[in-house]
Design a protein around this motif. Structure first.
Motif, mmCIF file in Angstrom:
data_model
loop_
_atom_site.group_PDB
_atom_site.id
_atom_site.type_symbol
_atom_site.label_atom_id
_atom_site.label_comp_id
_atom_site.label_asym_id
_atom_site.label_seq_id
_atom_site.Cartn_x
_atom_site.Cartn_y
_atom_site.Cartn_z
ATOM 1 N N HIS A 157 0.811 -1.219 0.000
ATOM 2 C CA HIS A 157 0.000 0.000 0.000
ATOM 3 C C HIS A 157 0.847 1.273 0.000
ATOM 4 O O HIS A 157 0.335 2.352 -0.298
ATOM 5 C CB HIS A 157 -0.947 -0.005 1.202
ATOM 6 N N ALA A 158 2.127 1.140 0.329
ATOM 7 C CA ALA A 158 3.026 2.293 0.303
ATOM 8 C C ALA A 158 3.550 2.582 -1.102
ATOM 9 O O ALA A 158 4.152 3.638 -1.339
ATOM 10 C CB ALA A 158 4.203 2.056 1.252
ATOM 11 N N VAL A 159 3.322 1.661 -2.046
ATOM 12 C CA VAL A 159 3.808 1.848 -3.419
ATOM 13 C C VAL A 159 2.950 2.887 -4.129
ATOM 14 O O VAL A 159 1.718 2.811 -4.132
ATOM 15 C CB VAL A 159 3.764 0.515 -4.198
ATOM 16 N N ASP A 160 3.594 3.862 -4.729
ATOM 17 C CA ASP A 160 2.905 4.838 -5.572
ATOM 18 C C ASP A 160 2.623 4.173 -6.919
ATOM 19 O O ASP A 160 3.567 3.813 -7.637
ATOM 20 C CB ASP A 160 3.788 6.065 -5.765
ATOM 21 N N PRO A 161 1.367 3.977 -7.296
ATOM 22 C CA PRO A 161 1.085 3.301 -8.572
ATOM 23 C C PRO A 161 1.776 3.945 -9.764
ATOM 24 O O PRO A 161 2.209 3.244 -10.687
ATOM 25 C CB PRO A 161 -0.441 3.402 -8.685
ATOM 26 N N ALA A 162 1.931 5.266 -9.741
ATOM 27 C CA ALA A 162 2.568 5.953 -10.874
ATOM 28 C C ALA A 162 4.041 5.596 -11.005
ATOM 29 O O ALA A 162 4.607 5.688 -12.091
ATOM 30 C CB ALA A 162 2.401 7.462 -10.723
ATOM 31 N N SER A 163 4.670 5.154 -9.903
ATOM 32 C CA SER A 163 6.099 4.860 -9.935
ATOM 33 C C SER A 163 6.426 3.611 -10.744
ATOM 34 O O SER A 163 7.586 3.388 -11.103
ATOM 35 C CB SER A 163 6.627 4.692 -8.502
ATOM 36 N N CYS A 164 5.422 2.784 -11.031
ATOM 37 C CA CYS A 164 5.671 1.578 -11.825
ATOM 38 C C CYS A 164 4.669 1.466 -12.976
ATOM 39 O O CYS A 164 4.333 0.361 -13.418
ATOM 40 C CB CYS A 164 5.637 0.324 -10.950
ATOM 41 N N GLY A 165 4.179 2.598 -13.448
ATOM 42 C CA GLY A 165 3.330 2.613 -14.627
ATOM 43 C C GLY A 165 1.936 2.068 -14.420
ATOM 44 O O GLY A 165 1.297 1.622 -15.379
ATOM 45 N N LEU A 166 1.433 2.128 -13.185
ATOM 46 C CA LEU A 166 0.106 1.576 -12.904
ATOM 47 C C LEU A 166 -0.893 2.636 -12.428
ATOM 48 O O LEU A 166 -1.922 2.300 -11.833
ATOM 49 C CB LEU A 166 0.220 0.460 -11.858
ATOM 50 N N ALA A 167 -0.607 3.883 -12.710
ATOM 51 C CA ALA A 167 -1.497 4.964 -12.256
ATOM 52 C C ALA A 167 -2.895 4.828 -12.828
ATOM 53 O O ALA A 167 -3.879 5.215 -12.189
ATOM 54 C CB ALA A 167 -0.906 6.322 -12.637
ATOM 55 N N ASP A 168 -3.009 4.270 -14.024
ATOM 56 C CA ASP A 168 -4.318 4.151 -14.661
ATOM 57 C C ASP A 168 -4.849 2.723 -14.615
ATOM 58 O O ASP A 168 -5.705 2.341 -15.411
ATOM 59 C CB ASP A 168 -4.258 4.646 -16.105
ATOM 60 N N LEU A 169 -4.377 1.929 -13.649
ATOM 61 C CA LEU A 169 -4.853 0.551 -13.520
ATOM 62 C C LEU A 169 -6.343 0.508 -13.187
ATOM 63 O O LEU A 169 -7.074 -0.367 -13.639
ATOM 64 C CB LEU A 169 -4.052 -0.178 -12.433
ATOM 65 N N GLY A 170 -6.787 1.441 -12.369
ATOM 66 C CA GLY A 170 -8.199 1.502 -11.992
ATOM 67 C C GLY A 170 -8.680 2.930 -11.935
ATOM 68 O O GLY A 170 -7.988 3.866 -12.351
ATOM 69 N N ARG A 171 -9.885 3.132 -11.386
ATOM 70 C CA ARG A 171 -10.470 4.460 -11.235
ATOM 71 C C ARG A 171 -10.800 4.664 -9.764
ATOM 72 O O ARG A 171 -11.878 4.270 -9.302
ATOM 73 C CB ARG A 171 -11.732 4.578 -12.094
ATOM 74 N N VAL A 256 -7.353 1.376 -0.268
ATOM 75 C CA VAL A 256 -6.485 0.279 0.186
ATOM 76 C C VAL A 256 -7.045 -0.454 1.401
ATOM 77 O O VAL A 256 -6.670 -1.607 1.655
ATOM 78 C CB VAL A 256 -5.059 0.794 0.487
ATOM 79 N N LEU A 257 -7.946 0.168 2.155
ATOM 80 C CA LEU A 257 -8.494 -0.509 3.332
ATOM 81 C C LEU A 257 -9.363 -1.706 2.940
ATOM 82 O O LEU A 257 -9.651 -2.562 3.786
ATOM 83 C CB LEU A 257 -9.280 0.461 4.203
ATOM 84 N N VAL A 258 -9.750 -1.804 1.688
ATOM 85 C CA VAL A 258 -10.444 -3.001 1.222
ATOM 86 C C VAL A 258 -9.557 -4.228 1.425
ATOM 87 O O VAL A 258 -10.032 -5.295 1.824
ATOM 88 C CB VAL A 258 -10.853 -2.834 -0.256
ATOM 89 N N ASP A 259 -8.263 -4.093 1.163
ATOM 90 C CA ASP A 259 -7.341 -5.211 1.368
ATOM 91 C C ASP A 259 -7.236 -5.598 2.840
ATOM 92 O O ASP A 259 -7.170 -6.783 3.182
ATOM 93 C CB ASP A 259 -5.945 -4.857 0.853
ATOM 94 N N LEU A 260 -7.199 -4.616 3.721
ATOM 95 C CA LEU A 260 -7.116 -4.921 5.148
ATOM 96 C C LEU A 260 -8.390 -5.629 5.603
ATOM 97 O O LEU A 260 -8.336 -6.590 6.384
ATOM 98 C CB LEU A 260 -6.879 -3.652 5.959
#
Length: 364
Positions: A157-171, A256-260
């Motif tokens: 959950h600490a990973v910034d999605p944009a840092s690995c090209g996943l910023a547009d994975l979801g909405r 991210v709290l959905v995962d918890l």
């Protein structure tokens, strides 16, 4: 092609289950043509303990790969998305080393009858219902495994999605509302095969209460959507760090709290009255692991987060409800004759008690 005998642990890897064979010559030819360096004799085993996607260990000589495809039969819209899993695993490993690297996605159903994903194979142990034999002499191994699983989730959950090209994975905007609508629709699609009328009524009441109390999301990040102990792999002698996380076909960006909540849904707790609805989990055998309590799970996660966890019981109830729907999907596949796996016929027994646990959480 040679069908290997299972020299590894039969619990983790085994001969392919009857009725779950694929077109092996077509698979072999496609992999040799699209992945460099595949030499030697081709052979196949299966990871038999998963409940939905079919996952195989494919060998070319000494090199092993993992091949995953959706289950046979009717697939719920948006479920078992191998293209999504490939997209995540071809990028996320750059920032989250617990994510196995994806090597290939085939969207052509003509090859083996469905789209499929190929990823790297990693050695290790998956923790199911007991501490692995390789950790048996390590002090407090079960408790430490639990803490490592929580830490792995916090790190994801600490990973910034944009840092690995996943910023547009979801909405992320409106994520919870869409999730609730989607799982409501999935239930509607399989409700006719519910084990009983009473079971259907309980599940539908949970859905009504879930829809009526959706919290406001605080922060978006990468959501695995099925994060649990048995989707984590460890090095055989190290209970303190998750080595790999599997099953990314539902991953997205959102609350991210959905995962918890999902993790808590699967988590056994010896501090809870074993006769209460709150004690019931989808994998009862996990009580032998001696994991931290659910309160410790929340405390451990909170220590590395600035999120307000005061509504965490809604997220846990949502996790229960999603699992209820998944169990019902598996049971419905068995009722419709779409799987030969007899375990799926037992999934219906878990639907009502898990839904009642969700009701208990929503009442607090």
């Amino acid at each position: 092609m040679v069908m290997s005998s299972a020299t590894e642990s039969r619990d983790e890897i085994a001969p392919v289950r009857a009725g779950e064979e694929l077109d092996w010559p077509a698979l072999e030819a496609h992999l040799r043509a699209n992945i460099d360096g595949l030499e030697g004799e081709f052979s196949v085993l299966q990871f038999p303990r998963g409940s939905a996607n079919l996952t195989y260990c494919v060998r070319f000589g000494d090199r092993r790969l993992v091949v995953r495809r959706p289950p046979f039969g009717t697939i719920a819209p948006g479920a078992h998305d191998m293209g999504r899993e490939y997209r995540v695993l071809s990028r996320l490993h750059e920032r989250f080393d617990r994510a196995p690297r994806a090597l290939l996605h085939c969207g052509d159903d003509a090859v083996i009858g469905a789209e499929f994903l190929v990823s790297e194979y990693r050695d290790g142990v998956v923790v199911w219902d007991s501490v692995p034999a390789s950790m048996a002499r390590i002090p407090h191994a079960g408790h430490r495994i639990g803490l490592a699983v929580i830490d792995g989730l916090a790190d994801l959950h600490a990973v910034d999605p944009a840092s690995c090209g996943l910023a547009d994975l979801g909405r992320p905007e409106g994520y919870l509302e869409r999730q609730v609508r989607g799982w409501s629709s999935r239930w509607d699609a399989v409700a006719a095969q519910a084990p009983s009328v009473e079971t259907a009524k309980v599940v539908e009441e949970v859905g009504r209460l879930i829809r009526a109390a959706i919290p406001t999301s605080q922060r978006a990040g990468i959501v695995h959507n099925d994060y649990k102990v048995d989707n984590c792999q460890f090095a055989p002698d190290d209970p303190d760090r998750v080595k790999s996380v599997f099953d990314w076909d539902m991953a997205t960006t959102g609350d991210v709290l959905v995962d918890l909540g999902t993790l808590l849904n699967y988590w056994p707790d010896r501090t809870v009255d074993p006769g209460s609805d709150a004690a019931f989990i989808a994998v009862p055998g996990m009580h032998g692991l001696d994991l931290p309590s659910r309160a410790e799970v929340v405390e451990r996660y909170a220590a590395g987060s600035d999120l307000d966890l005061s509504r965490i019981q809604w997220y846990e109830a949502f996790g229960c409800w999603k699992t209820v729907v998944i169990l019902q999907q598996l049971y419905a596949r068995f009722v419709r004759g779409e799987t030969t796996d007899e375990r799926m016929g037992q999934r219906g027994d878990l639907v009502e008690p898990l839904a009642r646990r969700a009701l208990a959480l929503l009442a607090n």
